[in-house]
Design a protein around this motif. Structure first.
Motif, PDB file in Angstrom:
ATOM      1  N   VAL A  24      -0.765  14.079   1.873  1.00  0.00           N
ATOM      2  CA  VAL A  24      -1.795  14.384   2.972  1.00  0.00           C
ATOM      3  C   VAL A  24      -2.214  13.010   3.814  1.00  0.00           C
ATOM      4  O   VAL A  24      -2.334  13.374   5.043  1.00  0.00           O
ATOM      5  N   ALA A  25      -2.064  12.040   3.308  1.00  0.00           N
ATOM      6  CA  ALA A  25      -2.358  10.722   4.156  1.00  0.00           C
ATOM      7  C   ALA A  25      -1.445  10.699   5.173  1.00  0.00           C
ATOM      8  O   ALA A  25      -1.542  10.489   6.361  1.00  0.00           O
ATOM      9  N   ALA A  26       0.065  10.939   4.828  1.00  0.00           N
ATOM     10  CA  ALA A  26       0.783  10.762   5.849  1.00  0.00           C
ATOM     11  C   ALA A  26       0.561  11.989   7.042  1.00  0.00           C
ATOM     12  O   ALA A  26       0.795  11.716   8.173  1.00  0.00           O
ATOM     13  N   ALA A  61      -6.799   8.341   5.971  1.00  0.00           N
ATOM     14  CA  ALA A  61      -5.473   8.612   5.544  1.00  0.00           C
ATOM     15  C   ALA A  61      -5.292   6.871   4.561  1.00  0.00           C
ATOM     16  O   ALA A  61      -4.855   7.105   3.674  1.00  0.00           O
ATOM     17  N   ALA A  62      -5.811   5.932   5.145  1.00  0.00           N
ATOM     18  CA  ALA A  62      -5.559   4.763   4.314  1.00  0.00           C
ATOM     19  C   ALA A  62      -6.406   4.827   2.968  1.00  0.00           C
ATOM     20  O   ALA A  62      -6.134   4.462   2.012  1.00  0.00           O
ATOM     21  N   LEU A  63      -7.727   5.569   3.198  1.00  0.00           N
ATOM     22  CA  LEU A  63      -8.343   5.415   1.971  1.00  0.00           C
ATOM     23  C   LEU A  63      -7.835   6.341   0.921  1.00  0.00           C
ATOM     24  O   LEU A  63      -7.958   6.418  -0.402  1.00  0.00           O
ATOM     25  N   LEU A  64      -6.977   7.455   1.218  1.00  0.00           N
ATOM     26  CA  LEU A  64      -6.295   8.349   0.429  1.00  0.00           C
ATOM     27  C   LEU A  64      -5.199   7.474  -0.305  1.00  0.00           C
ATOM     28  O   LEU A  64      -4.860   7.842  -1.363  1.00  0.00           O
ATOM     29  N   LEU A  65      -4.821   6.426   0.191  1.00  0.00           N
ATOM     30  CA  LEU A  65      -3.711   5.695  -0.540  1.00  0.00           C
ATOM     31  C   LEU A  65      -4.637   4.647  -1.573  1.00  0.00           C
ATOM     32  O   LEU A  65      -3.598   3.997  -2.341  1.00  0.00           O
ATOM     33  N   VAL A  66      -5.851   4.471  -1.472  1.00  0.00           N
ATOM     34  CA  VAL A  66      -6.522   3.402  -2.290  1.00  0.00           C
ATOM     35  C   VAL A  66      -6.183   3.775  -3.926  1.00  0.00           C
ATOM     36  O   VAL A  66      -5.811   2.946  -4.631  1.00  0.00           O
ATOM     37  N   PRO A  67      -6.445   5.086  -4.100  1.00  0.00           N
ATOM     38  CA  PRO A  67      -5.993   5.118  -5.617  1.00  0.00           C
ATOM     39  C   PRO A  67      -4.479   5.122  -6.348  1.00  0.00           C
ATOM     40  O   PRO A  67      -4.405   4.504  -7.070  1.00  0.00           O
ATOM     41  N   TYR A  68      -3.485   5.325  -5.260  1.00  0.00           N
ATOM     42  CA  TYR A  68      -2.195   4.817  -5.191  1.00  0.00           C
ATOM     43  C   TYR A  68      -2.251   3.667  -5.773  1.00  0.00           C
ATOM     44  O   TYR A  68      -1.410   2.795  -6.650  1.00  0.00           O
TER      45      TYR A  68
END
Length: 162
Positions: free
Chosen positions: A66-68, A133-140
């Motif tokens: 989703v981020a991409a 998109a950047a925030l969606l990568l925080v859990p990762y």
């Protein structure tokens, strides 16, 4: 956002999800015997049970896709961002091979730090186009930080196996 049709948007989302889950599939091939291997390892008391990894990673791969997609659908240059995204996907898949298939604990411990740095760089690059998109990568990023500590601890506790 560009003026892409709804069909194009949905196909784009599907494509980015497939890209993320393709990396998962490459790692899964290396992890065929991960359950039995993980069970025989000496682990710290804070290590999660094996069943946690599947659901967590599934959610993280969905967030990556989703981020991409959010970056893809936004206007502007994003070649570097997608280069970083591809590099972190490759590093993600490589870790499973290093740890589960090849039992190279030291290399896996170093490689997971490289993965963490690539995720951080990807998040920074994504933020230039889409803050969400950047925030969606925080859990990762947080999970891989935890995985870094776990990889180190497990490697150090299992010199004969890793």
């Amino acid at each position: 956002m560009t003026t892409r049709s709804l069909t194009s948007q949905l196909l784009g989302l599907l494509g980015w999800l497939l890209a993320a889950f393709a990396a998962a599939a490459v790692g899964a091939v290396a992890s065929v015997d991960a359950g039995s291997f993980y069970a025989q390892l000496s682990k710290p008391s804070w290590a999660p049970p094996a069943w946690v990894f599947g659901p967590v990673w599934s959610a993280l791969y969905a967030l990556m896709g989703v981020a991409a997609w959010l970056v893809w659908r936004s206007p502007g240059a994003k070649g570097a961002a997608f280069g970083l995204f591809g590099a972190q996907l490759a590093a993600n898949a490589l870790w499973s091979w290093l740890f589960f298939a090849w039992h190279r604990g030291a290399l896996a411990a170093v490689e997971v730090l490289v993965l963490w740095a690539l995720i951080a760089a990807t998040a920074v690059a994504f933020a230039r186009t889409s803050r969400l998109a950047a925030l969606l990568l925080v859990p990762y990023l947080l999970w891989v930080g935890f995985a870094s500590m776990l990889t180190w601890a497990v490697w150090r506790s299992n010199p004969g196996l890793l």
